[in-house]
Write an enzyme that holds these catalytic residues in place. Structure first.
Site, PDB file in Angstrom:
ATOM      1  N   GLY A 241     -13.356 -36.088   9.225  1.00 25.71           N
ATOM      2  CA  GLY A 241     -13.394 -34.951   8.316  1.00 25.71           C
ATOM      3  C   GLY A 241     -12.059 -34.709   7.628  1.00 25.71           C
ATOM      4  O   GLY A 241     -12.010 -34.357   6.440  1.00 25.71           O
TER       5      GLY A 241
ATOM      6  N   HIS B  42     -18.033 -36.786  14.960  1.00 27.36           N
ATOM      7  CA  HIS B  42     -17.904 -36.257  16.330  1.00 27.36           C
ATOM      8  C   HIS B  42     -18.390 -34.824  16.487  1.00 27.36           C
ATOM      9  O   HIS B  42     -18.404 -34.289  17.590  1.00 27.36           O
ATOM     10  CB  HIS B  42     -16.469 -36.441  16.850  1.00 27.36           C
TER      11      HIS B  42
ATOM     12  N   CYS C  18      -7.351 -26.994  16.142  1.00 23.62           N
ATOM     13  CA  CYS C  18      -6.089 -27.340  15.489  1.00 23.62           C
ATOM     14  C   CYS C  18      -5.109 -26.181  15.536  1.00 23.62           C
ATOM     15  O   CYS C  18      -3.909 -26.378  15.565  1.00 23.62           O
ATOM     16  CB  CYS C  18      -6.342 -27.708  14.036  1.00 23.62           C
TER      17      CYS C  18
HETATM   18  N1  PLP Z   1     -13.242 -29.494   8.558  1.00 24.30           N
HETATM   19  C1  PLP Z   1     -13.753 -28.636   9.450  1.00 24.30           C
HETATM   20  C2  PLP Z   1     -14.474 -27.422   8.974  1.00 24.30           C
HETATM   21  C3  PLP Z   1     -13.612 -28.888  10.820  1.00 24.30           C
HETATM   22  O1  PLP Z   1     -14.113 -28.027  11.702  1.00 24.30           O
HETATM   23  C4  PLP Z   1     -12.923 -30.052  11.229  1.00 24.30           C
HETATM   24  C5  PLP Z   1     -12.691 -30.329  12.665  1.00 24.30           C
HETATM   25  O2  PLP Z   1     -12.513 -29.435  13.466  1.00 24.30           O
HETATM   26  C6  PLP Z   1     -12.418 -30.918  10.250  1.00 24.30           C
HETATM   27  C7  PLP Z   1     -12.592 -30.607   8.922  1.00 24.30           C
HETATM   28  C8  PLP Z   1     -11.672 -32.163  10.611  1.00 24.30           C
HETATM   29  O3  PLP Z   1     -12.565 -33.158  11.041  1.00 24.30           O
HETATM   30  P1  PLP Z   1     -12.033 -34.389  11.924  1.00 24.30           P
HETATM   31  O4  PLP Z   1     -11.785 -33.834  13.292  1.00 24.30           O
HETATM   32  O5  PLP Z   1     -13.161 -35.375  11.890  1.00 24.30           O
HETATM   33  O6  PLP Z   1     -10.812 -34.904  11.277  1.00 24.30           O
END
Ligand code: PLP
Length: 389
Positions: free
Chosen positions: A70, A206, A330
């Protein structure tokens, strides 16, 4: 008993997904770009997974770009649009509650001379379409608005935003693009790129019981996009690098299952989520539901508890085998209060006492009953301690 209620951070990989991936770590180890039969079988697996992922979001297979997840999808959508269209405009519209993958990319572009409008949200976390219209400028090249928020689950009116984009295009805004981060909505609610009217859409494996480190960016046919990486001609020249076939095959299988089981999963998860919320709010005083109960994905519940620190509650619950979160994975670990809850206008103490419960179809009724009784006990103990202390 161990109860995992942090599925917005990541989900357990489905056994069927692991099974589908295994051969590609063994005998089926070919490089999809190789001409020999090993390569051809890898290529066939890659293309079959692409069709499965495309089907989940109503795209054609040729409109999907596999990449590392993502985060990369958001980066490619935003930076790729900025690179390809910067000579026509340097203005981007997004919201205050996006994932850091979007916010930090926009902030980086601001340092390179782009202007970014961060739209506010209501107390329930929804944008106002009037604000989108008002923020549009002649030099706007991109609107990036997440479909579902990762902390509170609020779903945004993307189709209405697409209507604003269509009107603007009719009025001459040829270089205006619409991106949506659908990482938290795909597999939870029906997502169809044509019905939504988006040009770009981010997906991550994931979050739907697939493996980590793989995702996809939907790029509507004909969209011009700059690159993040330079190398070979993989992924129709949009994303170079030897394809991660085991992960892609796992993503495909996870997408296929999400597609087939979408309604059942949504129904069972929502039932458990609502049960959890009902029993907690009945048994604990002063609980606040954050977000928009009438417009959210079925698996997220963000609650604020009076007189406790969310972080302490999280740790106490973890010691009893229950995994929850105080916001996005995060942001946790940082002392800054959640930017999402701040944008809702919540007071600091309410933000401090908030916890996110995020479920998946793998959760069971006994797990939820255990979580409720443990939470009620733990809260009483913590509240007593803080009253004494
Ligand atoms: N965007 C949103 C809304 C998310 O919740 C996340 C992951 O928590 C991401 C992007 C990032 O995705 P990835 O963990 O696959 O990099």
């Amino acid at each position: 008993m161990k109860v995992y209620l942090d599925n917005s951070a990541t989900t357990p990989v489905a056994p069927e997904v692991i099974e589908a991936m295994l051969p590609y770590f063994g005998d089926e180890m070919g490089n999809a770009q190789s001409v020999h039969s090993f390569g051809q079988r890898a290529k066939a697996a890659l293309e079959s997974a692409r069709r499965q992922v495309a089907k989940l979001i109503g795209a054609s297979a040729t409109e999907t770009v596999f990449l590392s997840g993502g985060t990369e999808a958001d980066n490619l959508a935003i930076r790729g649009t900025a690179e390809a269209h910067r000579e026509w405009g340097r203005h981007i519209i997004t919201t205050q509650i996006e994932h850091p993958a979007v916010l930090a990319t926009c902030e980086a572009l601001e340092r390179e001379g782009f202007r970014v409008t961060y739209l506010p949200v209501s107390g329930r976390g929804r944008i106002d379409i009037g604000d989108v219209r008002a923020a549009l400028r002649e030099d706007t090249i991109l609107i990036s608005i997440m479909q579902a928020n990762n902390e509170i689950g609020t779903v945004q009116p993307i189709r209405e935003v697409a209507e604003v984009v269509a009107e603007a295009r009719q009025a001459g805004a040829k270089h205006l693009h619409l991106h949506s981060d659908a990482v938290q909505s795909v597999g939870k609610i029906p997502v169809n790129v044509s019905e939504l009217g988006v040009d770009l859409l981010s997906v991550s494996a994931h979050k739907i019981h697939g493996p980590k480190g793989i995702g996809c960016l939907y790029v509507r046919k004909g969209i011009r996009l700059g690159k993040l990486l330079y190398g070979g001609h993989h992924e129709r020249d949009r994303r170079p690098g030897t394809e991660n076939i085991p992960a892609i095959v796992g993503f495909g299988r996870a997408a296929q299952m999400a597609c087939e089981q979408l309604e059942d999963r949504a129904r069972s998860t929502e039932k458990l989520r609502d049960y959890l919320e009902r029993h907690i709010t009945e048994r604990v005083e002063g609980v606040r539901i954050n977000g928009d109960p009438s417009n959210r994905v079925p698996n997220i519940s963000n609650l604020s508890f009076e007189g406790v620190d969310g972080e302490s509650l999280l740790i106490a619950l973890d010691l009893k085998g229950i995994a929850v979160s105080t916001g996005s994975a995060c942001a946790s670990g940082s002392l800054e209060p959640s930017h999402v809850l701040k944008a809702l206008g919540l007071p600091r103490e309410v933000i401090r006492g908030s916890l996110r419960f995020s479920l998946s179809a793998f959760n069971t009724q006994p797990e939820i009953d255990f979580a409720i009784s443990t939470l009620v006990e733990t809260l009483a103990r913590l509240q007593e301690m803080s009253a004494e202390g």
